[in-house]
Design a protein around this motif. Structure first.
Motif, short mmCIF file in Angstrom:
data_model
loop_
_atom_site.label_atom_id
_atom_site.label_comp_id
_atom_site.label_asym_id
_atom_site.label_seq_id
_atom_site.Cartn_x
_atom_site.Cartn_y
_atom_site.Cartn_z
N SER A 175 -13.78 -100.27 63.10
CA SER A 175 -13.73 -99.55 61.83
C SER A 175 -15.04 -98.84 61.50
O SER A 175 -15.09 -98.01 60.59
N ASP A 198 -7.93 -92.12 63.25
CA ASP A 198 -7.59 -93.54 63.25
C ASP A 198 -6.65 -93.91 64.38
O ASP A 198 -6.80 -94.95 65.03
N GLN A 250 -10.95 -96.08 59.75
CA GLN A 250 -12.39 -95.87 59.66
C GLN A 250 -12.92 -95.96 58.23
O GLN A 250 -12.29 -95.47 57.30
#
Length: 367
Positions: free
Chosen positions: A254, A306, A313
């Motif tokens: 992430s 993503d 993210q």
């Protein structure tokens, strides 16, 4: 005493015959060669100086080391580590604040106070060889190079502002020792072509390059160039998007968006130093621009990648977008810069780069 290191250098270094290394920072307001006069004027620093940090650099990571992506904060971050980091950052912040005063104050007496504050506090830390020859942990090693990067970046601003800028011989030796210690810390990874080379190494390269600008040390800049070359060879072009990514930064889950931008800061400032000093980076410009493409995408449309990365993210921290200044100087105000401007995401200030850099790039960008 400088550590003994084995350098990874190009056989024909472009800096070997160079008389001086050019500072890419340009200060276009009225400049004058009066730094030494300000320094020797009556009076002293009117601020409380930061005492030298003379402890060890055994510092815990703020990230949970059991998390393979290193994207989760540790729940038991050591209070002692926080105290050490805060002490070190106090000095970095003090130097940045007083340098700003020395550069921008309209009053000569205020500029003189800023100059004296920087010089006097540098002397204190140099006298005690702060951050040198102490026990370290991996995060402590990282803290040392971040320190050198921030302080040297700040001093580059003073160097751009004052034609006669210089530090004391004691401070000069201390900064040199720090730079060579950073090389000693990170060069083994480069020599071994470690698969773990990542943003830490790029920040080490910038810290060393920034120091080279201030003391015309060709060996330092040549080492930084070798790290830059290695980084460019690490860039992978994604076939579906045409964007360039760094595998180690992509592994941050992430935080991939944040760490791509974070890695881009030292790489782009380093690229700029190389270009203004006559190094031909044309062979890697396509990769560098592709890397700028993904960092821009992460800034203006953080969720659009993503599905490629496999995790949602987190928004990119503001300061990490400061790479756009040297990018615009090297590539011009192209479509990537326009996207960032239109998204209202322009950033010119980052504490890890010593503060606001707009005045040192605005002239070059507008040309």
């Amino acid at each position: 005493m400088r550590p003994v290191v084995v350098f990874v250098l190009a056989i024909f270094s472009p800096f070997a015959l160079s008389q001086s290394i050019v500072n890419p920072y340009q200060y276009d307001r009225t400049t004058s060669a009066d730094y030494q006069r300000l320094l020797s004027s009556s009076g002293s620093c009117d601020q409380k100086l930061i005492p030298a940090y003379i402890g060890d650099l055994v510092i815990d990571s703020k990230y949970d080391q059991s998390d393979s992506s290193k994207s989760s904060l540790s729940s038991d971050y050591d209070a002692s580590s926080l105290k050490k980091v805060e002490h070190i950052r106090q000095f970095m912040s003090f130097v940045a604040q007083q340098s700003w005063r020395a550069i921008y104050s309209d009053s000569e007496s205020e500029r003189a106070k800023g100059v004296k504050c920087v010089s006097q506090n540098m002397r204190i830390w140099a006298r005690d060889s702060a951050l040198l020859r102490v026990k370290t942990s991996p995060t402590g090693v990282a803290q040392r190079k971040w320190f050198l990067a921030a302080v040297s970046s700040t001093l580059m601003q003073l160097d751009a502002r004052y034609e006669d800028y210089s530090v004391t011989s004691e401070a000069n030796d201390w900064l040199d020792d720090l730079a060579y210690q950073v090389i000693d810390d990170y060069n083994p990874r480069l020599v071994a072509q470690s698969k773990n080379i990542n943003n830490h190494d790029y920040w080490a390269a910038w810290a060393v390059a920034a120091r080279s600008v201030l003391n015309d040390d060709a060996e330092l800049l040549s080492w930084s160039e070798s790290v830059f070359d290695y980084a460019m060879n690490q860039v992978v072009i994604h076939q579906a998007t045409g964007l360039g990514y760094l595998p180690k930064e992509l592994e941050r889950g992430s935080l991939a968006a944040n760490y791509h931008n974070y890695a881009m800061v030292p790489l782009m400032y380093l690229a700029d130093v190389l270009v203004v000093n006559g190094v031909d980076i044309d062979s890697v410009k396509t990769r560098l621009k592709a890397l700028a493409g993904i960092t821009t995408r992460f800034i203006v449309s953080p969720g659009s990648l993503d599905s490629y990365i496999g995790s949602r993210q987190k928004a990119v921290s503001e300061g990490k977008r400061v790479w756009i200044l040297p990018y615009a100087a090297v590539f011009g105000k192209d479509e990537l810069i326009n996207q960032i401007v239109q998204a209202g995401k322009v950033t010119t200030e980052y504490s890890q780069m010593g503060g606001d850099l707009w005045d040192f790039y605005s002239g070059r960008i507008s040309q």
